[in-house]
Structure formats: C-alpha cells, structure tokens
Design a protein around this motif. Sequence first.
Motif, mmCIF file in Angstrom:
data_model
loop_
_atom_site.group_PDB
_atom_site.id
_atom_site.type_symbol
_atom_site.label_atom_id
_atom_site.label_comp_id
_atom_site.label_asym_id
_atom_site.label_seq_id
_atom_site.Cartn_x
_atom_site.Cartn_y
_atom_site.Cartn_z
ATOM 1 N N GLY A 129 0.960 -1.391 0.000
ATOM 2 C CA GLY A 129 0.060 -0.077 -0.110
ATOM 3 C C GLY A 129 0.668 1.276 -0.228
ATOM 4 N N THR A 130 2.163 0.992 -0.158
ATOM 5 C CA THR A 130 3.021 2.370 -0.148
ATOM 6 C C THR A 130 3.289 2.516 -1.707
ATOM 7 O OG1 THR A 130 4.700 0.836 0.041
ATOM 8 C CG2 THR A 130 4.034 1.771 2.099
ATOM 9 N N LEU A 131 3.800 3.852 -1.666
ATOM 10 C CA LEU A 131 4.409 4.376 -3.257
ATOM 11 C C LEU A 131 5.777 3.726 -3.802
ATOM 12 C CD1 LEU A 131 2.483 7.691 -3.191
ATOM 13 C CD2 LEU A 131 1.784 5.594 -4.117
ATOM 14 N N LEU A 132 6.459 3.597 -2.587
ATOM 15 C CA LEU A 132 7.982 3.238 -2.913
ATOM 16 C C LEU A 132 8.224 1.685 -2.440
ATOM 17 C CD1 LEU A 132 9.319 6.473 -1.526
ATOM 18 C CD2 LEU A 132 8.902 6.019 -3.827
ATOM 19 N N PRO A 133 9.157 1.199 -3.148
ATOM 20 C CA PRO A 133 9.732 -0.086 -2.898
ATOM 21 C C PRO A 133 10.572 -0.183 -1.528
ATOM 22 C CG PRO A 133 10.341 0.256 -5.225
ATOM 23 C CD PRO A 133 9.625 1.415 -4.611
ATOM 24 N N TYR A 134 10.366 -1.251 -0.830
ATOM 25 C CA TYR A 134 10.834 -1.199 0.653
ATOM 26 C C TYR A 134 12.419 -0.866 0.617
ATOM 27 C CZ TYR A 134 13.081 -3.002 4.928
ATOM 28 O OH TYR A 134 13.564 -2.972 6.223
ATOM 29 N N ALA A 135 12.979 -1.524 -0.415
ATOM 30 C CA ALA A 135 14.582 -1.464 -0.364
ATOM 31 C C ALA A 135 14.969 -0.051 -0.764
ATOM 32 C CB ALA A 135 15.262 -2.047 -1.537
ATOM 33 N N ALA A 159 18.423 12.438 5.585
ATOM 34 C CA ALA A 159 17.971 11.607 4.344
ATOM 35 C C ALA A 159 18.648 12.937 3.246
ATOM 36 C CB ALA A 159 16.872 11.331 4.186
ATOM 37 N N ASP A 160 19.097 12.272 2.188
ATOM 38 C CA ASP A 160 19.272 13.272 1.153
ATOM 39 C C ASP A 160 17.847 13.674 0.327
ATOM 40 O OD1 ASP A 160 20.374 14.336 -1.092
ATOM 41 O OD2 ASP A 160 21.236 12.552 -1.933
ATOM 42 N N PRO A 161 17.932 15.340 0.463
ATOM 43 C CA PRO A 161 16.726 15.744 -0.215
ATOM 44 C C PRO A 161 16.404 15.479 -1.568
ATOM 45 C CG PRO A 161 18.390 17.421 0.530
ATOM 46 C CD PRO A 161 18.678 16.168 0.946
ATOM 47 N N MET A 162 17.519 15.025 -2.358
ATOM 48 C CA MET A 162 17.336 14.947 -3.917
ATOM 49 C C MET A 162 16.541 13.605 -4.101
ATOM 50 S SD MET A 162 18.884 17.417 -5.245
ATOM 51 C CE MET A 162 19.046 16.606 -6.773
ATOM 52 N N SER A 163 16.429 12.673 -3.056
ATOM 53 C CA SER A 163 15.640 11.623 -3.208
ATOM 54 C C SER A 163 14.212 11.945 -3.561
ATOM 55 C CB SER A 163 15.717 10.732 -2.243
ATOM 56 O OG SER A 163 17.195 10.271 -2.052
ATOM 57 N N LEU A 164 13.826 13.294 -2.953
ATOM 58 C CA LEU A 164 12.450 13.641 -3.066
ATOM 59 C C LEU A 164 12.035 13.507 -4.416
ATOM 60 C CD1 LEU A 164 12.076 16.183 -0.444
ATOM 61 C CD2 LEU A 164 10.825 14.137 -0.385
ATOM 62 N N LEU A 165 13.058 13.941 -5.571
ATOM 63 C CA LEU A 165 12.603 13.759 -6.929
ATOM 64 C C LEU A 165 12.055 12.661 -7.303
ATOM 65 C CD1 LEU A 165 15.730 15.924 -8.274
ATOM 66 C CD2 LEU A 165 13.319 16.768 -7.736
ATOM 67 N N GLU A 166 12.585 11.656 -6.760
ATOM 68 C CA GLU A 166 12.090 10.196 -7.230
ATOM 69 C C GLU A 166 10.830 9.894 -6.620
ATOM 70 O OE1 GLU A 166 11.697 6.351 -9.037
ATOM 71 O OE2 GLU A 166 13.368 8.248 -9.272
ATOM 72 N N VAL A 167 10.511 10.303 -5.124
ATOM 73 C CA VAL A 167 9.225 10.309 -4.575
ATOM 74 C C VAL A 167 8.334 11.026 -5.574
ATOM 75 C CG1 VAL A 167 8.147 10.568 -2.686
ATOM 76 C CG2 VAL A 167 10.514 9.853 -2.437
ATOM 77 N N ARG A 168 8.941 12.201 -5.913
ATOM 78 C CA ARG A 168 7.851 12.864 -6.708
ATOM 79 C C ARG A 168 7.322 12.316 -7.929
ATOM 80 N NH1 ARG A 168 6.206 18.366 -7.121
ATOM 81 N NH2 ARG A 168 4.735 18.513 -8.794
ATOM 82 N N ARG A 169 8.404 11.649 -8.555
ATOM 83 C CA ARG A 169 7.952 10.915 -9.985
ATOM 84 C C ARG A 169 7.184 9.657 -9.463
ATOM 85 N NH1 ARG A 169 8.846 6.389 -12.293
ATOM 86 N NH2 ARG A 169 9.966 5.757 -10.426
ATOM 87 N N ALA A 170 7.366 9.152 -8.441
ATOM 88 C CA ALA A 170 6.386 7.796 -8.164
ATOM 89 C C ALA A 170 5.027 8.217 -7.715
ATOM 90 C CB ALA A 170 7.064 6.933 -6.930
ATOM 91 N N SER A 171 4.940 9.363 -7.103
ATOM 92 C CA SER A 171 3.506 9.742 -6.489
ATOM 93 C C SER A 171 2.756 10.749 -7.754
ATOM 94 C CB SER A 171 3.807 10.642 -5.478
ATOM 95 O OG SER A 171 4.457 11.818 -5.634
#
Length: 495
Positions: A5-11, A35-47
């Motif tokens: 039910g989450t938007l990101l893989p566990y790993a 945490a590296d704020p640049m990872s939010l870009l990947e989160v934004r793409r997934a969401s």
Amino acid sequence: MTRSGTLLPYAFARRNGMIALPGEEAAQVFVREGADPMSLLEVRRASRGPLAVSMLDAAAFEARLSEHYSAGDLGIEDAEAAGLAGGLSDLLGDMPAIADLLDTNDDAPIIRLINGLIAEAARLGASDIHIEPYESHLVVRLRTDGVLREAARLTARLGPLLVSRVKVMARLDIAERRLPQDGRISLTLGGRALDVRVSTLPSRVGERVVMRLLDRDKAGLGLDDLGMPTAIREAFEASLADPNGIVLVTGPTGSGKTTTLYAGLRRLNDGARSILTIEDPVEYAVDGVGQTQVNTKVGLTFAAGLRAILRQDPDIVLVGEVRDSETAQIAVQASLTGHLVLSTVHTNDAIGAVTRLRDMGVEPFLLASTLRMVLAQRLVRRLCPSCRRCEPVGAAVGRLIGLAEDAPVWRASGCAKCGHTGFIGRTGVYEAVRIDETMRQLIGANATETEMAAHAFADSARLSDSARVLVTEGVTSPEEAARLMRREADAHADL
C-alpha cells in the motif's frame, strides 16, 4: 503502488530514508533525519502529484517503516501460482545469518512464502508458527494470544520444500529427517530485530516445524509494564532487593515466566553487580548480563552451568528452570553463600513450588531459610475495547467464577480492529507468597499445602481472585477467567 500500500519499494525506502503513502490531495511522505533531499525527486515521480513532507527522527522512522511494510498478506496464492517448477537448488538459495524479510528482491516462491509467513505472524503479534504435514494437505497455524488459528491450508507437496528452506535458514542438517533438530534464525523486519527459534520433529508423513518468534523489543519490558497489582509488584521488588535467597516464578509453559524474570533483571542491572544466567535456550540478549545456554550434548546442564557460574564471582544468578534435584540443591547452596538466585518451577500455583522443591530432596529447614518469594502467574486475553459488549454473566459461568448471575460483565464481540476475535493482547494474572517468619516455620515443619495456603492467602489474592477482579473491571471475559479457574480447581483436586 507496492503490495503493502506504499508508493515506494521497501529497499528504496530503507536506503534513502523515505516512506510515501497515497493521499487524497497529496502523498504523505515521511523523511528520516539526515536523508538526502534529492531523493524527493524520485518520490515525486512515483507519486505523480504534490507531496506533504514530515520529518522523523531515526527511531520514529524505523517504527513507521516496520508498520507500513510488514502489513502485506501471506502471499500464499502467489507462491502456489508460481508452480514451484524449479528444483530445490533453485528454491533453497543461500540466506545470510541476518536477512531483512521485507527486501524481496529474491522472488523464489518458497522463500517468499516463508518470509510472508514470518512477516504476517510478526504483524499479528503471534508467538508461534506451526507447519503441520498431513497425508493430503499441509496446515500452517499461528498462535496469537495463546490460541492457535489456521492461517493457511496448502498442498502436501509443499511440505518438504518449506521444511528444507526453514532448515537452511536455521543452519540445520537438511539431510537429517529422522531426528528432531533445534536451531535459531536472526532476522530484521523493517528495522525491528526478531529472533526465531526453530524446532523440527519427525512425524508419520513428514517433519513438523514450530517456529517461536521472539521480539527483542519485549526484552525491554519493565516491571511496570507487566500489569501486576501494586501490592504484588511491591512485594516482588522487595524480594529482588534482598542480598541473597531464592525468588521463584511458577506457572505452565507460555505463562510469561521468562518475561517476568527479565523484567526483574532489568531492575537489578545497574552496572554495580555481576549478573549471570544459565538458560535453555537464551531467549533475549540483555546488555550487561552474562548469559550461558544449556548444551546437554557436551554435558552443560543446568546443574553443571550453575556450578561453573558460582566460580565466576556473581552477585545475582538466574537459572532458567529448576527441574531436577541436583540443580535445586546447588541453587540452595548458592543462596546460602550470599547469592540472589532467580528461577522458575513448573507448578500450578505458588504453594505448589514449595512442595515441588521438597519432593526434589531439598531439606525443609534449608528451604525455609533460603526461599524469599514465590510468584505464580497466568496469562488471559484482553477484551477489545472497541467492540466488547456488556451483559449479565449468567448462572453457569457466574457460579464458576463466583459472581451473581445478574452481575454485569463484558464479553467478546469481534470487529475489524481485533481481527474479529474480540481480544487484543494478553495480561497477567498473579498470586504471590512472601516468605515471612510464620511461613518459614510452616515450611520447616513440613506443613501441608492447605496449611501453608491458609496463612499465605489470609490477606492476599489467589489466582482466581485476581482473575475475578479483571472480569469485574472489564479487562477480560468471564469465559477467560473460568478457563483459568477450572485449571486451578482441577490442579487442587489432584492433590
């Protein structure tokens, strides 16, 4: 969206410190501190939409990671649908000593099935997983709050594959199918440390496997977390404060004796005293405590281990169980030479522990001078506060637990929150016998259990009294209390 039910893989979530949950207007994102704020870009793409970001410290983040990624289903249908066409070499791949169950990069069906079973058991708070082979099918049952419930019914051909995989994980001999084996698996579940004790037993149609789940977080429970009545807790603490003597906790298997003893050890573990234990097996690792595990194959029994421990200059000794005359005699001698000895005995009530030690050959005058306290306990299920219902107890049950038939009590109903069982968790029921001067005289005079009980419980509650209080307070159901009282009555009838 992942199956949890989450938007990101566990790993990705664990590595980058981000958890993304779907929302109506914006995805809810929890970010671990640092945490590296640049990872939010990947989160934004997934969401594919706006983000609502919340910062969490490391401990809070790990707790949320475990909560959101361990809530998936068993995945049994997927395991069977995969066909299991490969051989054992394909299914039983190597697994490191510490693996994270939620990182499912390896999609071998049997591995996914075992991982899913353990993850589901941990999510439900189950204490044991039973894998039971029969001629036409394989049954998987989980013990939750002391009650076994069937979790899956699989084809019989999965039995050998599941057993072999569990053996590989527990470092057991997969070729040995004629003898029982015991092993251990260390795992992490979303950052939550979990030990799994494995026992195999040959049966007529295959090998039975029981896996006991030991949550290391529970080793941190203190005396205040056990639900003891104030008077009993204070008496127990006073006994632990004695510089020497024997303190016993008694009850059947699975009644929480080990948890109580560990809570006592935490109270005593102040760094100023040497604490050593001999256990079978060591269930939880405790910092600051020297722990030794029984190994009968090389002659390391409770008695041999206790004898060696006394040469290690301990102040406090915990013996997992007094189960024979030799261990009992050494424990008594240890208490006489200035050590505080904590241990367990399998008896039905507190007074029964005195009789059991006398039967083991401990002289009554030695027992009278060394015993400080006996604590008896049971576990009963807690009613779900969301769906419990109030109604009269009824004539039959009321008579059994000592309440008037029209007395209002709470009973289990069942809802989604409690898995439609009506219960969530368990609580302890206790009785305590503090060895005062009068009790010492009774023990030394070889008094009967009836005589000792008359003095011990003149001003304190028995197990049945404590269970009745929990019923009247709405903590548990009258049927749970009746089950406990029936066992107590049967035990006294056998005397």
